[in-house]
Design a protein around this motif. Sequence first.
Motif, short mmCIF file in Angstrom:
data_model
loop_
_atom_site.label_atom_id
_atom_site.label_comp_id
_atom_site.label_asym_id
_atom_site.label_seq_id
_atom_site.Cartn_x
_atom_site.Cartn_y
_atom_site.Cartn_z
N GLU A 1 63.26 10.18 1.33
CA GLU A 1 63.29 10.80 0.64
C GLU A 1 63.57 10.05 -0.93
OE1 GLU A 1 64.88 15.04 2.36
OE2 GLU A 1 66.37 13.45 1.76
N SER A 2 62.36 10.78 -1.91
CA SER A 2 62.47 10.01 -3.25
C SER A 2 62.60 10.90 -4.65
CB SER A 2 61.18 8.81 -2.96
OG SER A 2 60.82 9.64 -3.56
N TRP A 3 63.26 10.88 -5.11
CA TRP A 3 63.30 11.50 -6.86
C TRP A 3 62.73 10.96 -7.59
CZ3 TRP A 3 61.95 15.98 -9.10
CH2 TRP A 3 62.92 16.63 -10.24
N ASP A 4 62.07 10.71 -9.23
CA ASP A 4 61.87 9.84 -10.16
C ASP A 4 62.38 10.90 -11.86
OD1 ASP A 4 59.31 11.78 -10.86
OD2 ASP A 4 57.92 9.92 -10.24
N GLY A 5 62.36 11.91 -11.18
CA GLY A 5 63.36 12.88 -12.33
C GLY A 5 61.73 14.23 -12.57
N ALA A 6 60.66 14.05 -11.45
CA ALA A 6 60.10 15.30 -12.38
C ALA A 6 58.93 15.20 -10.68
CB ALA A 6 58.35 14.36 -12.68
N VAL A 7 58.85 14.44 -9.51
CA VAL A 7 57.89 13.86 -8.37
C VAL A 7 59.05 13.75 -7.33
CG1 VAL A 7 56.06 13.47 -6.69
CG2 VAL A 7 56.16 13.70 -9.12
N PHE A 8 59.66 14.86 -6.47
CA PHE A 8 60.12 14.78 -5.05
C PHE A 8 58.82 14.45 -3.75
CE2 PHE A 8 61.40 16.37 -1.27
CZ PHE A 8 63.02 15.70 -1.01
N ARG A 9 59.53 13.62 -3.72
CA ARG A 9 58.61 13.38 -2.04
C ARG A 9 59.44 13.20 -0.70
NH1 ARG A 9 56.85 9.38 -5.95
NH2 ARG A 9 53.70 9.82 -7.00
N GLN A 10 58.65 13.34 0.30
CA GLN A 10 59.51 12.82 1.59
C GLN A 10 59.19 13.14 2.82
OE1 GLN A 10 61.00 17.24 3.17
NE2 GLN A 10 62.68 16.44 3.02
N VAL A 11 59.54 12.90 3.43
CA VAL A 11 58.68 12.34 4.54
C VAL A 11 58.53 13.17 5.85
CG1 VAL A 11 57.87 10.69 6.51
CG2 VAL A 11 58.77 9.80 5.07
#
Length: 499
Positions: free
Chosen positions: A225-235
């Motif tokens: 998972e990742s979070w850049d303050g605007a977009v959350f991504r998940q496998v």
Amino acid sequence: MLDHDRCYAAAATRDARFDGHFIVAVRTTRIYCRPSCPAVTPKQSNVEFHLTAAAAQQRGFRACKRCRPDASPGSPEWNLRHDVVGRAMRLIADGIIERSGVSGLAASLGYSERHLNRVMTDELGAGPLAIARAHRAHTARLLIETTAMNFTDIAFAAGFGSVRQFNDTIREVFATSPTNLRGRRGRVGAPGPVGEVCLRLPTRRPFAGDQLLAFLGAHAVPGVESWDGAVFRQVLTLPHGHGVASLHAGDDHIEAHLRLADWVDLATAVQRLRRLLDLDADPVAVDAALSGDPVLAPLVARAPGRRASASADPIQTAIRAVIGQQVSLAGARTVTGRLVAALGDPLDAALAAGTSLTRAFPTVEQLVAAPDEPFAMPTARRDTVRRLAAAVLDGALTLDVGVDHDRARTQLLALKGIGPWTADYVVMRGLGHPDLFLHTDLVAVNALKNIGLDVAATHRWAPWRSYALHHLWASLGTLDGAANAAAGLLRSTTPAPNP
């Protein structure tokens, strides 16, 4: 049963709050609509109301071309109900009929096919096959109008067995051809090398979308998972392969960019994201109930439309809950990230391109077979993770959207090393229970003290105690702004599990 007079009153005022709660079918035109459809002005004697689009289709109605009732948010009822119909609706939306047929659905619920069909038809006006067909039609229309995919790919992505079945269903449900539907779309981008689509996942207003993604971002496990303050991504781990979801919040929707190893998983991926993001909730009802408490009202006013995030993978949520016992959230993320790096399957380069995602979350098979070294945690917790994975593997523990919540909690508590906090957390977050309060959660207890309450007071927030808990968690944030809405969770710890 739907109350005809109340439904008509909602439709007569074109109240968008009821979109997705029920369907308005007009006998004179043989068309079904959303309650808010601007074209619906029939006499009360000329309309009938249905809980599902499938029921309207079964009675010969076709979807309105103006209001697109199939594109409204889903009914919140199916996430609230724990009876056989509610459990069946969640499993059908997850794609069980496409994978296992009606027999697989019935077996998962513990009923015969005949009894299940009778119960659903009596209550909903349509059986499992008809409801699954309506889901396929909705998915197909979404892809026709918002992507550049060819019709053959769309047919199989939506779950149809053949292109002919796809064409016939589109003509019957929408009274037009796939070609004509595509003619109404705007400009769309071409799919990526392994398939990427951008979809608009609708929800009801108010919607605290930024706070929701910030909450998920605070829990993001490196690599998966990742979070850049605007977009959350998940496998995503899906029935036929992996996928990657990139999520951005709008005022009344989530913009989701999806890459999938196999298009047949698309409808399942969309439904699991909707559950993760609680997009079918009724925020007006939740906020009205919680705002009735003068102590909680300021927290609700601070973030109207706050969602109670569930999970795209209940088994993964359970594993992560055990790893997080008695450690800070930051520590749990680090330990879980190391486990993912050591055991998780590497992502296909095309799926991961342009992201920091690298691996899928380990499967229960991988966790059971793994040596001790990847488990950077106390021996007792490592053994609990293995016991949990083994219980799922041998069928002693069932964690899916169709399981009875009380049964799941009982099965979890039967495992050595899992206590009430962990079991309740899994039922609330993993299975999406809307009315669970974690009475022994340290952050929640501290938040209650801050507003002058104790756990005995939480009963008055039923049936929305899970939402109240999310407001309390966020209330301990030390900084303003959506990106810090979940800051209090960074200090979360849990009590010791059962010995």
